[in-house]
Design an enzyme around this catalytic site. Structure first.
Site, PDB file in Angstrom:
ATOM      1  NE  ARG A 228      55.506  11.043-105.244  1.00  0.00           N
ATOM      2  CZ  ARG A 228      56.769  10.452-104.825  1.00  0.00           C
ATOM      3  NH1 ARG A 228      56.350   9.886-103.465  1.00  0.00           N
ATOM      4  NH2 ARG A 228      57.640  10.242-105.227  1.00  0.00           N
TER       5      ARG A 228
ATOM      6  NE  ARG B  43      60.499   9.693-109.091  1.00  0.00           N
ATOM      7  CZ  ARG B  43      59.250   9.198-108.646  1.00  0.00           C
ATOM      8  NH1 ARG B  43      58.042   9.524-109.267  1.00  0.00           N
ATOM      9  NH2 ARG B  43      59.084   8.554-107.460  1.00  0.00           N
TER      10      ARG B  43
HETATM   11  P1  AP5 Z   1      55.810   3.048-102.680  1.00  0.00           P
HETATM   12  O1  AP5 Z   1      56.053   2.393-101.353  1.00  0.00           O
HETATM   13  O2  AP5 Z   1      55.233   4.433-102.469  1.00  0.00           O
HETATM   14  O3  AP5 Z   1      57.295   3.027-103.245  1.00  0.00           O
HETATM   15  P2  AP5 Z   1      58.547   3.786-102.924  1.00  0.00           P
HETATM   16  O4  AP5 Z   1      59.783   2.929-103.186  1.00  0.00           O
HETATM   17  O5  AP5 Z   1      58.457   4.616-101.646  1.00  0.00           O
HETATM   18  O6  AP5 Z   1      58.434   4.946-104.112  1.00  0.00           O
HETATM   19  P3  AP5 Z   1      58.824   6.552-104.130  1.00  0.00           P
HETATM   20  O7  AP5 Z   1      58.381   6.983-105.670  1.00  0.00           O
HETATM   21  O8  AP5 Z   1      58.120   7.220-103.054  1.00  0.00           O
HETATM   22  O9  AP5 Z   1      60.222   6.486-104.216  1.00  0.00           O
HETATM   23  P4  AP5 Z   1      61.039   7.664-104.725  1.00  0.00           P
HETATM   24  O10 AP5 Z   1      62.442   7.025-104.339  1.00  0.00           O
HETATM   25  O11 AP5 Z   1      61.147   7.782-106.087  1.00  0.00           O
HETATM   26  O12 AP5 Z   1      60.461   9.017-104.202  1.00  0.00           O
HETATM   27  P5  AP5 Z   1      60.854  10.046-102.953  1.00  0.00           P
HETATM   28  O13 AP5 Z   1      59.501  10.390-102.512  1.00  0.00           O
HETATM   29  O14 AP5 Z   1      61.667   9.190-102.002  1.00  0.00           O
HETATM   30  O15 AP5 Z   1      54.978   2.405-103.443  1.00  0.00           O
HETATM   31  C1  AP5 Z   1      54.769   2.722-104.826  1.00  0.00           C
HETATM   32  C2  AP5 Z   1      53.476   2.161-105.113  1.00  0.00           C
HETATM   33  O16 AP5 Z   1      53.295   0.865-105.438  1.00  0.00           O
HETATM   34  C3  AP5 Z   1      52.286   2.542-104.347  1.00  0.00           C
HETATM   35  O17 AP5 Z   1      51.009   2.774-105.021  1.00  0.00           O
HETATM   36  C4  AP5 Z   1      52.127   1.323-103.430  1.00  0.00           C
HETATM   37  O18 AP5 Z   1      50.802   0.975-102.883  1.00  0.00           O
HETATM   38  C5  AP5 Z   1      52.559   0.188-104.528  1.00  0.00           C
HETATM   39  N1  AP5 Z   1      52.996  -0.871-103.980  1.00  0.00           N
HETATM   40  C6  AP5 Z   1      54.094  -0.831-102.760  1.00  0.00           C
HETATM   41  N2  AP5 Z   1      54.553  -2.114-102.676  1.00  0.00           N
HETATM   42  C7  AP5 Z   1      53.751  -3.024-103.436  1.00  0.00           C
HETATM   43  C8  AP5 Z   1      53.819  -4.355-103.655  1.00  0.00           C
HETATM   44  N3  AP5 Z   1      54.570  -5.229-102.955  1.00  0.00           N
HETATM   45  N4  AP5 Z   1      52.914  -4.838-104.530  1.00  0.00           N
HETATM   46  C9  AP5 Z   1      52.128  -4.086-105.361  1.00  0.00           C
HETATM   47  N5  AP5 Z   1      52.069  -2.648-105.080  1.00  0.00           N
HETATM   48  C10 AP5 Z   1      52.827  -2.305-104.198  1.00  0.00           C
HETATM   49  O19 AP5 Z   1      61.606  10.967-103.629  1.00  0.00           O
HETATM   50  C11 AP5 Z   1      60.974  12.034-104.528  1.00  0.00           C
HETATM   51  C12 AP5 Z   1      61.895  13.075-105.085  1.00  0.00           C
HETATM   52  O20 AP5 Z   1      62.305  13.882-103.994  1.00  0.00           O
HETATM   53  C13 AP5 Z   1      63.051  12.367-105.594  1.00  0.00           C
HETATM   54  O21 AP5 Z   1      62.716  12.163-107.181  1.00  0.00           O
HETATM   55  C14 AP5 Z   1      64.378  13.442-105.486  1.00  0.00           C
HETATM   56  O22 AP5 Z   1      64.001  14.547-106.604  1.00  0.00           O
HETATM   57  C15 AP5 Z   1      63.770  13.900-104.147  1.00  0.00           C
HETATM   58  N6  AP5 Z   1      64.737  13.297-103.072  1.00  0.00           N
HETATM   59  C16 AP5 Z   1      64.188  12.356-102.207  1.00  0.00           C
HETATM   60  N7  AP5 Z   1      65.238  12.064-101.335  1.00  0.00           N
HETATM   61  C17 AP5 Z   1      66.404  12.519-102.030  1.00  0.00           C
HETATM   62  C18 AP5 Z   1      67.830  12.518-101.570  1.00  0.00           C
HETATM   63  N8  AP5 Z   1      68.178  11.688-100.616  1.00  0.00           N
HETATM   64  N9  AP5 Z   1      68.555  13.079-102.593  1.00  0.00           N
HETATM   65  C19 AP5 Z   1      68.230  13.892-103.411  1.00  0.00           C
HETATM   66  N10 AP5 Z   1      66.991  14.098-103.709  1.00  0.00           N
HETATM   67  C20 AP5 Z   1      66.144  13.468-103.194  1.00  0.00           C
END
Ligand code: AP5
Length: 216
Positions: free
Chosen positions: A160, A171
């Site tokens: 990403r 972030r």
């Molecule tokens: P993963 O499961 O992908 O983690 P995540 O918490 O889902 O991380 P995201 O980066 O997707 O969250 P985010 O909240 O920043 O992004 P989002 O897409 O929502 O795991 C991460 C990594 O670790 C992976 O490689 C995984 O395999 C590994 N892993 C998982 N569990 C593990 C474990 N136990 N041990 C070891 N490794 C592990 O949002 C992106 C952007 O969209 C935001 O920045 C914002 O601009 C916008 N956006 C989205 N929603 C909103 C909202 N509600 N309001 C405003 N803007 C928003």
């Protein structure tokens, strides 16, 4: 029943939401995935969202709230849903309360996946995602069976754009300033469940499902 996954970027919300969705047979709704789909399809919403996402900033509340209102009103959410990445501000949480009241769907549990900031950076650097089905992997901690290929749909995996270290730092700062206050918001409502997200993916899933069973 509605569930919310709360936590810092990279805490494992998406990974655990997928596991819970399989276990409970309810849809996994990720606002990040929805925005990324709009960006890929070059819609007006996608173009607006991209400006914020590339900088590690939150997309404005009004754009997100309308999108979630429409999604939760769909038929497949009647039996429940798991929200991943929404709400992210108090304004969004209050709007969600109103929407759920209108739809008459109770919010069961908010799962707060806790991981310290220093672990987040390593996780993000190794993350690879499938642009086609949203599958999430980690090169070291959760690798696909075949390098660079999604286990579920065989598409190529990508990194990403917002996973570069500088954007991840931003972030994290946005998380601490705008999203972390939601922990207290849901604590006050007595529906917060905190799980230790530093354990292995399988252990976090097991602990979370056991704890949800105990609170049922
Ligand atoms: P993963 O499961 O992908 O983690 P995540 O918490 O889902 O991380 P995201 O980066 O997707 O969250 P985010 O909240 O920043 O992004 P989002 O897409 O929502 O795991 C991460 C990594 O670790 C992976 O490689 C995984 O395999 C590994 N892993 C998982 N569990 C593990 C474990 N136990 N041990 C070891 N490794 C592990 O949002 C992106 C952007 O969209 C935001 O920045 C914002 O601009 C916008 N956006 C989205 N929603 C909103 C909202 N509600 N309001 C405003 N803007 C928003």
């Amino acid at each position: 029943m509605g569930y919310i996954m709360l936590g810092a970027p990279g805490a494992g919300k998406g990974t655990q939401a997928m596991a819970l969705s399989k276990e409970f047979h309810i849809p996994h709704i990720s606002t990040g995935d929805i925005f990324r789909m709009h960006i890929q399809q070059q819609t007006d919403l996608g173009k607006k969202a991209k400006e914020y996402m590339d900088q590690g900033l939150l997309v404005p509340d009004e754009l997100v709230v309308d999108l979630i209102k429409d999604r939760l009103a769909q038929e497949d959410c009647k039996e429940g849903f798991i929200l991943d990445g929404f709400p992210r501000t108090i304004v969004q949480a209050e709007a969600l309360d109103e929407v759920l009241q209108e739809l008459n769907i109770p919010l069961k549990t908010v799962i707060n996946v806790e991981v310290p900031d220093e672990k987040i950076i390593t996780r993000m650097a190794g993350r690879r995602v499938c642009n086609h089905c949203g599958g999430t992997y980690h090169m070291k901690y959760n690798p696909p069976k075949k390098e660079g290929i999604c286990d579920q749909c065989q598409s190529s995996l990508i990194q990403r754009k917002d996973d570069q270290e500088e954007t991840v730092q931003k972030r994290l700062q946005v998380y601490h300033d705008q999203t972390k206050p939601l922990i207290q918001y849901y604590k006050d409502k007595k529906i917060l469940l905190t799980v230790d997200g530093t354990k292995s993916v399988e252990t976090v899933t097991k602990n979370m499902i056991e704890a949800l069973g105990e609170s049922a």
